[in-house]
Design a protein around this motif. Sequence first.
Motif, PDB file in Angstrom:
ATOM      1  N   UNK A 274       2.100  -5.945   7.172  1.00 29.00           N
ATOM      2  CA  UNK A 274       3.009  -5.532   6.083  1.00 29.00           C
ATOM      3  C   UNK A 274       2.640  -6.309   4.814  1.00 29.00           C
ATOM      4  N   UNK A 275       2.433  -7.602   4.969  1.00 28.79           N
ATOM      5  CA  UNK A 275       2.075  -8.434   3.814  1.00 28.79           C
ATOM      6  C   UNK A 275       0.706  -8.029   3.264  1.00 28.79           C
ATOM      7  N   UNK A 276      -0.266  -7.875   4.154  1.00 29.50           N
ATOM      8  CA  UNK A 276      -1.640  -7.568   3.687  1.00 29.50           C
ATOM      9  C   UNK A 276      -1.671  -6.266   2.902  1.00 29.50           C
TER      10      UNK A 276
ATOM     11  N   UNK B 105     -11.755 -10.112   1.746  1.00 32.30           N
ATOM     12  CA  UNK B 105     -11.460  -9.951   3.184  1.00 32.30           C
ATOM     13  C   UNK B 105     -10.119 -10.596   3.487  1.00 32.30           C
ATOM     14  N   UNK B 106      -9.333  -9.934   4.306  1.00 39.41           N
ATOM     15  CA  UNK B 106      -8.077 -10.518   4.794  1.00 39.41           C
ATOM     16  C   UNK B 106      -8.277 -10.906   6.260  1.00 39.41           C
ATOM     17  N   UNK B 107      -7.961 -12.153   6.610  1.00 41.26           N
ATOM     18  CA  UNK B 107      -8.040 -12.594   8.010  1.00 41.26           C
ATOM     19  C   UNK B 107      -6.640 -12.481   8.632  1.00 41.26           C
ATOM     20  N   UNK B 108      -6.557 -11.939   9.814  1.00 40.69           N
ATOM     21  CA  UNK B 108      -5.238 -11.805  10.451  1.00 40.69           C
ATOM     22  C   UNK B 108      -4.811 -13.154  11.033  1.00 40.69           C
ATOM     23  N   UNK B 109      -3.503 -13.388  11.120  1.00 43.52           N
ATOM     24  CA  UNK B 109      -3.064 -14.540  11.918  1.00 43.52           C
ATOM     25  C   UNK B 109      -3.614 -14.382  13.338  1.00 43.52           C
TER      26      UNK B 109
ATOM     27  N   UNK C  11       7.486  -5.272  -7.829  1.00 42.92           N
ATOM     28  CA  UNK C  11       7.090  -4.095  -7.042  1.00 42.92           C
ATOM     29  C   UNK C  11       6.515  -4.538  -5.688  1.00 42.92           C
ATOM     30  N   UNK C  12       5.751  -5.597  -5.713  1.00 33.77           N
ATOM     31  CA  UNK C  12       5.164  -6.145  -4.475  1.00 33.77           C
ATOM     32  C   UNK C  12       6.260  -6.612  -3.513  1.00 33.77           C
ATOM     33  N   UNK C  13       7.232  -7.360  -4.051  1.00 39.01           N
ATOM     34  CA  UNK C  13       8.312  -7.879  -3.194  1.00 39.01           C
ATOM     35  C   UNK C  13       9.196  -6.754  -2.662  1.00 39.01           C
ATOM     36  N   UNK C  14       9.413  -5.721  -3.484  1.00 40.25           N
ATOM     37  CA  UNK C  14      10.181  -4.556  -3.005  1.00 40.25           C
ATOM     38  C   UNK C  14       9.430  -3.886  -1.853  1.00 40.25           C
TER      39      UNK C  14
ATOM     40  N   UNK D 239      -2.564  -5.935  -1.010  1.00 38.84           N
ATOM     41  CA  UNK D 239      -3.740  -5.148  -1.410  1.00 38.84           C
ATOM     42  C   UNK D 239      -3.353  -4.006  -2.365  1.00 38.84           C
ATOM     43  N   UNK D 240      -2.138  -3.482  -2.190  1.00 36.30           N
ATOM     44  CA  UNK D 240      -1.699  -2.378  -3.050  1.00 36.30           C
ATOM     45  C   UNK D 240      -1.484  -2.843  -4.497  1.00 36.30           C
ATOM     46  N   UNK D 241      -0.982  -4.063  -4.663  1.00 34.44           N
ATOM     47  CA  UNK D 241      -0.583  -4.488  -6.015  1.00 34.44           C
ATOM     48  C   UNK D 241      -1.516  -5.510  -6.669  1.00 34.44           C
ATOM     49  N   UNK D 242      -2.384  -6.149  -5.900  1.00 37.49           N
ATOM     50  CA  UNK D 242      -3.223  -7.198  -6.484  1.00 37.49           C
ATOM     51  C   UNK D 242      -4.668  -7.005  -6.029  1.00 37.49           C
TER      52      UNK D 242
END
Length: 326
Positions: free
Chosen positions: A21-23, A35-39, A259-262, A27-30
């Motif tokens: 959800x965070x990634x 690369x995003x690494x998962x927990x 917008x990101x936090x929403x 990615x949508x707003x910034x």
Amino acid sequence: MENKHKVQCYAAPLEGITGYIYRNAHHKFFHGVDKYFTPFVTPKPKKGLNTREKNDILPEHNQDIVVVPQILTNKSEDFIKVAQMMGELGYKEVNLNLGCPSGTVVSKKKGSGFLSDLDGMKAFFDEVFSGVNLAVSVKTRLGMEKPEEIKDLISLYNQFPISEVIIHARVREDYYKNPVNYEAFAEGFPQSIHPVCYNGDIFCAQDVQEVTKRFSKLSAVMVGRGMIANPQLTESFDCAGDKSLEFSKKDIDYARWKAFLDELCYGYEYIMSGGRNVLFKLKEVWSYMIPLFPECEKYGKKIKKAKTVAEYHTVVNALFREAGVQ
Ligand SMILES: Cc1cc2nc3c(=O)[nH]c(=O)nc-3n(C[C@H](O)[C@H](O)[C@H](O)COP(=O)(O)O)c2cc1C
């Protein structure tokens, strides 16, 4: 000579925060994350991954983002099984967690606890590299107890076709608090025959500039808490090395942050039952972000006290109005 190379930027895995959800919202707003690494996921013998872990790596939850799943284990057969599954899902790389400092993980010789067992790691890598056919990177600390351990660790990593070595410039005993150790990093990293990514305490563009100037051969930098505090942070890395970039509160695009936090809130509401769980997630993110807001102490307390999602929105909307966003 100035370093004009645009360093790759990786979003660090932060368990409990940087799930899909965070990634996706980030990615949508910034922009600026390569690369995003998962927990970490922790394969359980026979059972494999749990539902939360599976959801986090499902391709439909990670569309249009470059994602690297991270695995926490010291058992080669478990690693190979999960890595193969990731390969079947379309992932090109998996990452081994050699950094987690938590007592329960370390006592099982996993995460940074594995770093004290060079023979065990060698046997693990021998088996892993004869059993997997996708790229394997490692995320390591400088050592378990002493930063000098990095030299032996790099010698070990050099014996295997590891795709990249991400070094969090602390030892396990430092957890996340003690200062990062640039000196030990400087001594260890040039010995690596593999690309090396720097990680630890990057909170502004100047930090990236300093690190990339000092260690000019880095393949990438990885940012964790700095990016959670300032989701716009990675955008200021585009010109790292070109000029001094003073990121100040006036550069913050609060409308985008809202917008990101929403989006985060809607995302959590969609997958979680009960406002309490949603609020827990949002409050954790806010605990990092709040210092960059006007009247942060007052609003920080109000956000913490919010008991319902509706109350949360009332406070957050008021805070954004203070920041000039209607
Ligand atoms: C709350 C929290 C959760 C973390 N979870 C993970 C994880 O799942 N896997 C991992 O390799 N590192 C994890 N880390 C470590 C970060 O990825 C990163 O290495 C560390 O925070 C240092 O980078 P930073 O100073 O940019 O935050 C976590 C750190 C924090 C604070």
